[in-house]
Design a protein around this motif. Structure first.
Motif, PDB file in Angstrom:
ATOM      1  N   GLU A 204       0.828  -1.211   0.000  1.00  0.00           N
ATOM      2  CA  GLU A 204       0.000   0.000   0.000  1.00  0.00           C
ATOM      3  C   GLU A 204       0.856   1.251   0.000  1.00  0.00           C
ATOM      4  OE1 GLU A 204      -3.185   2.238   2.951  1.00  0.00           O
ATOM      5  OE2 GLU A 204      -3.099   0.052   2.953  1.00  0.00           O
ATOM      6  N   ALA A 205       1.891   1.264   0.834  1.00  0.00           N
ATOM      7  CA  ALA A 205       2.774   2.433   0.902  1.00  0.00           C
ATOM      8  C   ALA A 205       3.508   2.634  -0.416  1.00  0.00           C
ATOM      9  CB  ALA A 205       3.773   2.267   2.043  1.00  0.00           C
ATOM     10  N   ARG A 206       4.080   1.560  -0.933  1.00  0.00           N
ATOM     11  CA  ARG A 206       4.858   1.682  -2.171  1.00  0.00           C
ATOM     12  C   ARG A 206       3.978   2.088  -3.355  1.00  0.00           C
ATOM     13  NH1 ARG A 206      10.204   2.297  -0.993  1.00  0.00           N
ATOM     14  NH2 ARG A 206      11.044   0.522   0.158  1.00  0.00           N
ATOM     15  N   SER A 207       2.772   1.536  -3.433  1.00  0.00           N
ATOM     16  CA  SER A 207       1.907   1.856  -4.568  1.00  0.00           C
ATOM     17  C   SER A 207       1.452   3.307  -4.518  1.00  0.00           C
ATOM     18  CB  SER A 207       0.707   0.910  -4.604  1.00  0.00           C
ATOM     19  OG  SER A 207      -0.077   1.022  -3.432  1.00  0.00           O
ATOM     20  N   ASN A 208       1.140   3.801  -3.329  1.00  0.00           N
ATOM     21  CA  ASN A 208       0.724   5.200  -3.215  1.00  0.00           C
ATOM     22  C   ASN A 208       1.862   6.160  -3.515  1.00  0.00           C
ATOM     23  OD1 ASN A 208      -2.191   5.822  -2.121  1.00  0.00           O
ATOM     24  ND2 ASN A 208      -1.582   3.886  -1.199  1.00  0.00           N
ATOM     25  N   LEU A 209       3.071   5.834  -3.073  1.00  0.00           N
ATOM     26  CA  LEU A 209       4.219   6.681  -3.389  1.00  0.00           C
ATOM     27  C   LEU A 209       4.526   6.641  -4.884  1.00  0.00           C
ATOM     28  CD1 LEU A 209       6.611   5.887  -0.397  1.00  0.00           C
ATOM     29  CD2 LEU A 209       5.431   8.047  -0.840  1.00  0.00           C
ATOM     30  N   MET A 210       4.394   5.479  -5.501  1.00  0.00           N
ATOM     31  CA  MET A 210       4.667   5.370  -6.933  1.00  0.00           C
ATOM     32  C   MET A 210       3.673   6.203  -7.736  1.00  0.00           C
ATOM     33  SD  MET A 210       5.165   1.914  -9.191  1.00  0.00           S
ATOM     34  CE  MET A 210       6.951   1.753  -9.052  1.00  0.00           C
ATOM     35  N   TRP A 211       2.415   6.149  -7.366  1.00  0.00           N
ATOM     36  CA  TRP A 211       1.395   6.935  -8.053  1.00  0.00           C
ATOM     37  C   TRP A 211       1.607   8.428  -7.799  1.00  0.00           C
ATOM     38  CZ3 TRP A 211      -0.946   7.584 -12.077  1.00  0.00           C
ATOM     39  CH2 TRP A 211      -2.257   8.040 -12.248  1.00  0.00           C
ATOM     40  N   ALA A 212       1.991   8.770  -6.570  1.00  0.00           N
ATOM     41  CA  ALA A 212       2.269  10.167  -6.254  1.00  0.00           C
ATOM     42  C   ALA A 212       3.414  10.705  -7.098  1.00  0.00           C
ATOM     43  CB  ALA A 212       2.609  10.307  -4.767  1.00  0.00           C
ATOM     44  N   SER A 213       4.432   9.876  -7.327  1.00  0.00           N
ATOM     45  CA  SER A 213       5.575  10.281  -8.139  1.00  0.00           C
ATOM     46  C   SER A 213       5.143  10.675  -9.543  1.00  0.00           C
ATOM     47  CB  SER A 213       6.584   9.129  -8.207  1.00  0.00           C
ATOM     48  OG  SER A 213       7.561   9.344  -9.209  1.00  0.00           O
ATOM     49  N   SER A 214       4.288   9.855 -10.143  1.00  0.00           N
ATOM     50  CA  SER A 214       3.846  10.136 -11.510  1.00  0.00           C
ATOM     51  C   SER A 214       2.944  11.365 -11.567  1.00  0.00           C
ATOM     52  CB  SER A 214       3.106   8.920 -12.075  1.00  0.00           C
ATOM     53  OG  SER A 214       3.963   7.806 -12.179  1.00  0.00           O
ATOM     54  N   ILE A 215       2.007  11.460 -10.644  1.00  0.00           N
ATOM     55  CA  ILE A 215       1.076  12.590 -10.644  1.00  0.00           C
ATOM     56  C   ILE A 215       1.799  13.904 -10.387  1.00  0.00           C
ATOM     57  CG2 ILE A 215      -0.810  13.644  -9.327  1.00  0.00           C
ATOM     58  CD1 ILE A 215      -2.055  10.908  -9.057  1.00  0.00           C
ATOM     59  N   ALA A 216       2.823  13.863  -9.576  1.00  0.00           N
ATOM     60  CA  ALA A 216       3.515  15.094  -9.188  1.00  0.00           C
ATOM     61  C   ALA A 216       4.159  15.817 -10.356  1.00  0.00           C
ATOM     62  CB  ALA A 216       4.581  14.774  -8.132  1.00  0.00           C
ATOM     63  N   LEU A 217       4.450  15.086 -11.445  1.00  0.00           N
ATOM     64  CA  LEU A 217       5.178  15.743 -12.529  1.00  0.00           C
ATOM     65  C   LEU A 217       4.633  15.391 -13.909  1.00  0.00           C
ATOM     66  CD1 LEU A 217       7.471  17.757 -12.244  1.00  0.00           C
ATOM     67  CD2 LEU A 217       9.078  15.970 -12.868  1.00  0.00           C
ATOM     68  N   ASN A 218       3.361  15.020 -13.989  1.00  0.00           N
ATOM     69  CA  ASN A 218       2.776  14.712 -15.298  1.00  0.00           C
ATOM     70  C   ASN A 218       1.954  15.870 -15.850  1.00  0.00           C
ATOM     71  OD1 ASN A 218       0.424  14.663 -13.809  1.00  0.00           O
ATOM     72  ND2 ASN A 218      -0.178  12.604 -14.412  1.00  0.00           N
ATOM     73  N   HIS A 219       2.153  17.058 -15.304  1.00  0.00           N
ATOM     74  CA  HIS A 219       1.535  18.314 -15.734  1.00  0.00           C
ATOM     75  C   HIS A 219       0.144  18.551 -15.165  1.00  0.00           C
ATOM     76  CE1 HIS A 219       4.949  18.551 -18.335  1.00  0.00           C
ATOM     77  NE2 HIS A 219       4.544  17.574 -19.118  1.00  0.00           N
ATOM     78  N   LEU A 220      -0.417  17.568 -14.461  1.00  0.00           N
ATOM     79  CA  LEU A 220      -1.725  17.772 -13.837  1.00  0.00           C
ATOM     80  C   LEU A 220      -1.689  18.932 -12.844  1.00  0.00           C
ATOM     81  CD1 LEU A 220      -4.651  16.786 -13.266  1.00  0.00           C
ATOM     82  CD2 LEU A 220      -3.680  15.281 -11.515  1.00  0.00           C
ATOM     83  N   LEU A 221      -0.610  19.021 -12.072  1.00  0.00           N
ATOM     84  CA  LEU A 221      -0.543  20.020 -11.012  1.00  0.00           C
ATOM     85  C   LEU A 221      -0.077  21.392 -11.506  1.00  0.00           C
ATOM     86  CD1 LEU A 221       0.883  17.853  -8.084  1.00  0.00           C
ATOM     87  CD2 LEU A 221      -1.468  18.124  -8.873  1.00  0.00           C
ATOM     88  N   THR A 222       0.190  21.498 -12.799  1.00  0.00           N
ATOM     89  CA  THR A 222       0.526  22.817 -13.357  1.00  0.00           C
ATOM     90  C   THR A 222      -0.708  23.542 -13.885  1.00  0.00           C
ATOM     91  OG1 THR A 222       0.897  21.989 -15.608  1.00  0.00           O
ATOM     92  CG2 THR A 222       2.773  21.952 -14.097  1.00  0.00           C
TER      93      THR A 222
END
Length: 354
Positions: A204-222
């Motif tokens: 659970e921890a690893r999967s959430n961190l992995m998804w957070a990594s992708s979302i953090a820099l896939n332009h969604l947050l820009t």
């Protein structure tokens, strides 16, 4: 061409699995990609691509391997030095397909179109960016993170958080939904970073961190934000000159930057950060903002990150030239959350010494 770093993928079995799946293909290998990928490694990869007419670049590793692979993939179609592409993005034309097997949650390079490459010859660490540099496919299996050393897990978590904060602390205050997305990703890192350190095979921890990594820099947050980043240009100078781990440098620089830019104009954003991310209840706005900054610094410490440049053996010798370079290669003096000039950046570096 199979691109990877040290021997970790051979120890954890990923290398054997990849080779088994590719048994019907001709595979050329480029091992030894550095944590801060160097242009010489890229040059070797480009030469292999041209010599063997490579059809696809497969990166098995983290952001460093992926970034090197991106530079290699476009360098394969360029007649000059691949460093030319880093300093002149318009020269990127055709790109080999890039595939990724991700082994660390950190840079988000598995889902974006950028690559950061270091040139020790010039003490530069710069970003290559082009519309056709997105990986064709990325395999993100959280079980591949189970064997990560604690330092890499911690540095990766800091890197994810820094990507989010660079987009959260921007001049635009009107992107309400984007801000809520950013706060959620930050809280995900705060919740699961320590769990992953304590229990490395917690899916659970690893999967959430992995998804957070992708979302953090896939332009969604820009979306609705824009503006230049602040801490990354400063840290890139530290790792360009001293080759320190990117997340380590960010853990040192970020709280110092926060304290330096906290003023009447930026106060509301820091209060929002403190209350929504750290659940700070202090009624006084300035005290609440400072508590949010202090909790950020304490969390990085909890992850095992250093808090000062002294701890990583860095002194003030190059501060002025690094500050000048940070201004030159970024929009930190013209488009950032709080505009900073060379002297400001030198002051921030100095505040990181002790």
């Amino acid at each position: 061409m199979l691109v990877y770093g040290g021997g970790s993928i051979k120890k954890n079995g990923i290398y054997d699995k990849v080779c088994s799946l590719l048994k019907d293909f001709t595979v050329y290998e480029l091992p030894g990609i550095e944590p801060n990928p160097k242009i010489d490694s890229v040059r070797k990869g480009v030469a292999l691509c041209k010599e063997h007419q490579i059809d696809m670049v497969l990166s098995v590793g983290g952001g460093s391997c992926i970034d090197a692979s991106k530079n290699i993939a476009c360098g394969a179609f360029y007649d000059g030095d691949p460093w030319d592409l880093v300093i002149g993005h318009s020269k990127v034309t055709k790109v080999l397909p890039i595939a990724v097997v991700l082994t660390i949650a950190a840079t988000g390079s598995e889902m974006d179109n950028a690559a950061v490459i270091s040139n020790p010859e010039t003490n530069e660490k710069l970003e290559l960016n082009a519309p056709n540099l997105y990986p064709t496919l990325s395999i993100c299996d959280p079980t591949y993170l189970f064997t990560l050393p604690p330092k890499q897990t911690a540095a990766g978590t800091v890197d994810i958080m820094s990507h989010v904060m660079e987009q959260y602390f921007q001049p635009n205050n009107e992107a309400f939904l984007t801000d809520r997305f950013s706060e959620s990703v930050l809280k995900t890192c705060i919740k699961y970073g320590p769990i992953a350190l304590k229990t490395p095979d917690d899916y659970e921890a690893r999967s959430n961190l992995m998804w957070a990594s992708s979302i953090a820099l896939n332009h969604l947050l820009t979306v609705g934000k824009g503006g230049a980043w602040s801490c990354h240009p400063m840290e890139h100078e530290l790792s360009a000159y001293y080759d320190i781990t990117h997340g380590v440098g960010l853990a040192i620089v970020t709280p110092a930057w926060m304290r330096y830019v906290l003023n009447d104009k930026t106060l509301d954003r820091f209060v929002m950060f403190a209350r929504n991310v750290w659940a700070v209840e202090e009624p006084d706005p300035r005290k609440a903002a400072l508590e949010g900054i202090d909790r950020t610094a304490a969390f990085f410490r909890e992850l095992g990150m250093p808090a000062t440049l002294k701890e990583v053996g860095i002194g003030p010798e190059h501060f002025e030239v690094m500050a000048e370079e940070a201004v030159r290669v970024s929009g930190i003096a013209k488009r950032s959350f709080c505009l900073l000039n060379r002297d400001d950046i030198v002051s921030i570096f100095n505040s990181c010494l002790e």
